[in-house]
Design a protein around this motif. Structure first.
Motif, mmCIF file in Angstrom:
data_model
loop_
_atom_site.group_PDB
_atom_site.id
_atom_site.type_symbol
_atom_site.label_atom_id
_atom_site.label_comp_id
_atom_site.label_asym_id
_atom_site.label_seq_id
_atom_site.Cartn_x
_atom_site.Cartn_y
_atom_site.Cartn_z
ATOM 1 N N UNK A 1 -10.554 25.840 -5.826
ATOM 2 C CA UNK A 1 -11.912 25.650 -5.321
ATOM 3 C C UNK A 1 -12.738 24.633 -6.079
ATOM 4 N N UNK A 2 -12.105 23.784 -6.878
ATOM 5 C CA UNK A 2 -12.833 22.799 -7.675
ATOM 6 C C UNK A 2 -13.535 21.799 -6.749
ATOM 7 N N UNK A 3 -14.858 21.722 -6.853
ATOM 8 C CA UNK A 3 -15.639 20.894 -5.936
ATOM 9 C C UNK A 3 -15.300 19.413 -6.067
ATOM 10 N N UNK A 4 -15.078 18.942 -7.287
ATOM 11 C CA UNK A 4 -14.790 17.528 -7.488
ATOM 12 C C UNK A 4 -13.437 17.154 -6.888
ATOM 13 N N UNK A 5 -12.430 17.960 -7.141
ATOM 14 C CA UNK A 5 -11.098 17.680 -6.613
ATOM 15 C C UNK A 5 -11.093 17.744 -5.085
ATOM 16 N N UNK A 6 -11.755 18.748 -4.524
ATOM 17 C CA UNK A 6 -11.816 18.883 -3.065
ATOM 18 C C UNK A 6 -12.606 17.733 -2.444
ATOM 19 N N UNK A 7 -13.638 17.279 -3.148
ATOM 20 C CA UNK A 7 -14.426 16.151 -2.645
ATOM 21 C C UNK A 7 -13.594 14.873 -2.607
ATOM 22 N N UNK A 8 -12.792 14.654 -3.644
ATOM 23 C CA UNK A 8 -11.922 13.468 -3.672
ATOM 24 C C UNK A 8 -10.874 13.545 -2.570
ATOM 25 N N UNK B 1 -11.844 -1.139 7.911
ATOM 26 C CA UNK B 1 -11.571 -2.204 6.960
ATOM 27 C C UNK B 1 -11.988 -1.781 5.550
ATOM 28 N N UNK B 2 -11.042 -1.836 4.610
ATOM 29 C CA UNK B 2 -11.322 -1.442 3.238
ATOM 30 C C UNK B 2 -10.983 -0.008 2.907
ATOM 31 N N UNK B 3 -10.421 0.729 3.867
ATOM 32 C CA UNK B 3 -10.115 2.145 3.600
ATOM 33 C C UNK B 3 -9.122 2.297 2.452
ATOM 34 N N UNK B 4 -8.234 1.282 2.283
ATOM 35 C CA UNK B 4 -7.248 1.353 1.206
ATOM 36 C C UNK B 4 -7.925 1.417 -0.170
ATOM 37 N N UNK B 5 -9.011 0.678 -0.325
ATOM 38 C CA UNK B 5 -9.736 0.677 -1.592
ATOM 39 C C UNK B 5 -10.354 2.045 -1.873
ATOM 40 N N UNK B 6 -10.880 2.673 -0.818
ATOM 41 C CA UNK B 6 -11.485 3.997 -0.975
ATOM 42 C C UNK B 6 -10.434 5.015 -1.394
ATOM 43 N N UNK B 7 -9.252 4.962 -0.753
ATOM 44 C CA UNK B 7 -8.184 5.909 -1.063
ATOM 45 C C UNK B 7 -7.678 5.698 -2.485
ATOM 46 N N UNK B 8 -7.398 4.455 -2.846
ATOM 47 C CA UNK B 8 -6.913 4.183 -4.199
ATOM 48 C C UNK B 8 -7.953 4.572 -5.247
ATOM 49 N N UNK C 1 0.859 -1.192 0.000
ATOM 50 C CA UNK C 1 0.000 0.000 0.000
ATOM 51 C C UNK C 1 0.895 1.242 0.000
ATOM 52 N N UNK C 2 1.457 1.575 -1.167
ATOM 53 C CA UNK C 2 2.437 2.676 -1.258
ATOM 54 C C UNK C 2 1.788 4.052 -1.322
ATOM 55 N N UNK C 3 0.984 4.344 -0.322
ATOM 56 C CA UNK C 3 0.293 5.629 -0.245
ATOM 57 C C UNK C 3 0.419 6.132 1.194
ATOM 58 N N UNK C 4 0.754 7.400 1.360
ATOM 59 C CA UNK C 4 0.864 7.982 2.701
ATOM 60 C C UNK C 4 0.041 9.258 2.760
ATOM 61 N N UNK C 5 -0.711 9.398 3.829
ATOM 62 C CA UNK C 5 -1.549 10.586 4.035
ATOM 63 C C UNK C 5 -1.048 11.335 5.266
ATOM 64 N N UNK C 6 -0.930 12.664 5.151
ATOM 65 C CA UNK C 6 -0.481 13.498 6.266
ATOM 66 C C UNK C 6 -1.427 14.688 6.415
ATOM 67 N N UNK C 7 -1.934 14.870 7.618
ATOM 68 C CA UNK C 7 -2.700 16.080 7.945
ATOM 69 C C UNK C 7 -1.748 17.001 8.698
ATOM 70 N N UNK D 1 -10.260 10.935 0.643
ATOM 71 C CA UNK D 1 -8.971 10.360 1.037
ATOM 72 C C UNK D 1 -8.690 10.647 2.503
ATOM 73 N N UNK D 2 -8.937 11.885 2.928
ATOM 74 C CA UNK D 2 -8.703 12.256 4.325
ATOM 75 C C UNK D 2 -9.591 11.443 5.268
ATOM 76 N N UNK D 3 -10.887 11.369 4.975
ATOM 77 C CA UNK D 3 -11.822 10.676 5.852
ATOM 78 C C UNK D 3 -11.487 9.192 5.964
ATOM 79 N N UNK D 4 -11.202 8.558 4.824
ATOM 80 C CA UNK D 4 -10.889 7.126 4.845
ATOM 81 C C UNK D 4 -9.576 6.857 5.570
ATOM 82 N N UNK D 5 -8.569 7.695 5.341
ATOM 83 C CA UNK D 5 -7.253 7.501 5.965
ATOM 84 C C UNK D 5 -7.322 7.692 7.467
ATOM 85 N N UNK D 6 -8.063 8.691 7.905
ATOM 86 C CA UNK D 6 -8.163 8.951 9.341
ATOM 87 C C UNK D 6 -9.019 7.908 10.040
#
Length: 336
Positions: free
Chosen positions: A172-179, A192-199, A66-72, A183-188
């Motif tokens: 301010x693009x709504x689609x990009x901010x929504x995506x 189970x399955x959060x990796x699929x949501x992020x990818x 899972x080569x993805x890292x999220x940082x707040x 990613x933030x919600x699933x990572x935090x």
């Protein structure tokens, strides 16, 4: 977001003035050394401590599977102000509040709330916040390739640099901010399955970029002399590998293939920091990570991070972080 003219677009204007500045500060080939003893080491961590691990070029982001890292990133984060670095992964930065001054291969941008920045692999970048809170998603683009070939060409074009994503995405693009929010919600949450949501969200982001043709054409680095970026990357790599040991200005200059006098001016024109200021910034960031993720004594952490005098370590730490190492550790652990 607004574009800022960069002093680094005219680095030679600084050479004589900065060389004199470095000499006055005592940064010479003979006297400029950053003594250190001890061996660097950060304990392996799990859970919340993972958010504090750095994302420099030699550090793996996420895991092999899972080569993805999220940082707040808030004011208390060890990497709140990102010093110049680069890595082989791509990165998405989204500003939640305040302002973030981002430098990409020598070009400055000012991001505000709702702005998003896409950083391609290999781009030297830094970020200086102004009361900012922002999210950073670092990911290996190659992990998005699938067997069914659907969408693989768009991903491959980005990996091969046949197409280069524009560094500043629509504000301010709504689609990009929504995506990004997904990613933030699933990572935090980490359910189970959060990796699929992020990818899935990252794949959707690439889809939006492709459909809207959000490509900048020429790579930023291609617009700038590689004669500047390549030696700079070598020096950054040398500091990352040797920050726990004695670092001499002459060694840095040799790594860059320059005379010590010219190197001092060159480095300042690239980072707006002297070599010793940059090295100390990097060492303090490493110290912050160890203070949070280990029970190592403050004295040993100072030694591990290149400071052979505890008083100098505490003084430098306070200057960069605004508090003592002990107070910082206590504050960060009470926050958890």
């Amino acid at each position: 977001m607004r574009f800022l003219p960069s002093n680094r677009q005219r680095p030679h204007a600084f050479l004589h003035r900065v060389s004199a500045y470095c000499t006055l500060r005592g940064y010479t080939a003979q006297s400029d050394n950053f003594p250190a003893t001890g061996v660097a080491g950060v304990e392996k961590t799990k859970g919340r401590d993972m958010k504090y691990l750095d994302y420099f070029e030699r550090i793996q982001h996420g895991t092999v599977s899972y080569p993805i890292a999220y940082y707040h990133v808030t004011h208390d984060h060890p990497r709140y102000e990102m010093i110049h670095h680069w890595h082989i992964e791509h990165e998405l930065i989204v500003v939640e509040s305040g302002f973030l001054n981002v430098n990409l291969d020598g070009t400055d941008y000012r991001l505000g709330a709702g702005d998003a920045c896409f950083i391609s692999d290999g781009v030297v970048h830094s970020a200086k916040p102004e009361h900012a809170v922002y999210d950073s998603i670092v990911f290996d683009m190659r992990a998005l390739l699938t067997r069914n070939q659907a969408g693989n060409k768009a991903i491959s074009d980005i990996i091969s640099h046949h197409r280069v994503v524009t560094p500043i995405l629509p504000s301010g693009d709504e689609k990009i901010l929504s995506l990004a929010a997904s990613i933030r919600e699933a990572s935090e949450n980490g359910a189970n399955g959060f990796e699929l949501v992020v990818q899935g969200a990252i794949l959707q982001l690439i889809g939006v970029i492709t459909m809207r043709h959000l490509y900048g054409g020429e790579r930023i680095a291609d617009k700038r002399s590689t004669g500047q970026l390549e030696p700079f990357k070598r020096v950054i790599g040398y500091i990352e590998e040797n920050y726990a040991s004695r670092i001499m200005l002459a060694d840095l200059a040799k790594t860059a293939g320059m005379t010590p006098k010219y190197f001092c001016s060159f480095f300042y024109s690239m980072t707006r920091k002297t070599p010793i200021e940059y090295v100390n910034s990097y060492r303090i960031e490493r110290a912050c990570e160890q203070l949070i993720t280990s029970d190592t004594s403050i004295t040993d952490i100072g030694l591990n991070c290149g400071f052979n005098e505890i008083s100098y370590f505490i003084k430098t730490f306070r200057r960069h972080v605004g508090t003592t190492p002990h107070q910082y550790r206590k504050k960060m652990r009470s926050a958890d």
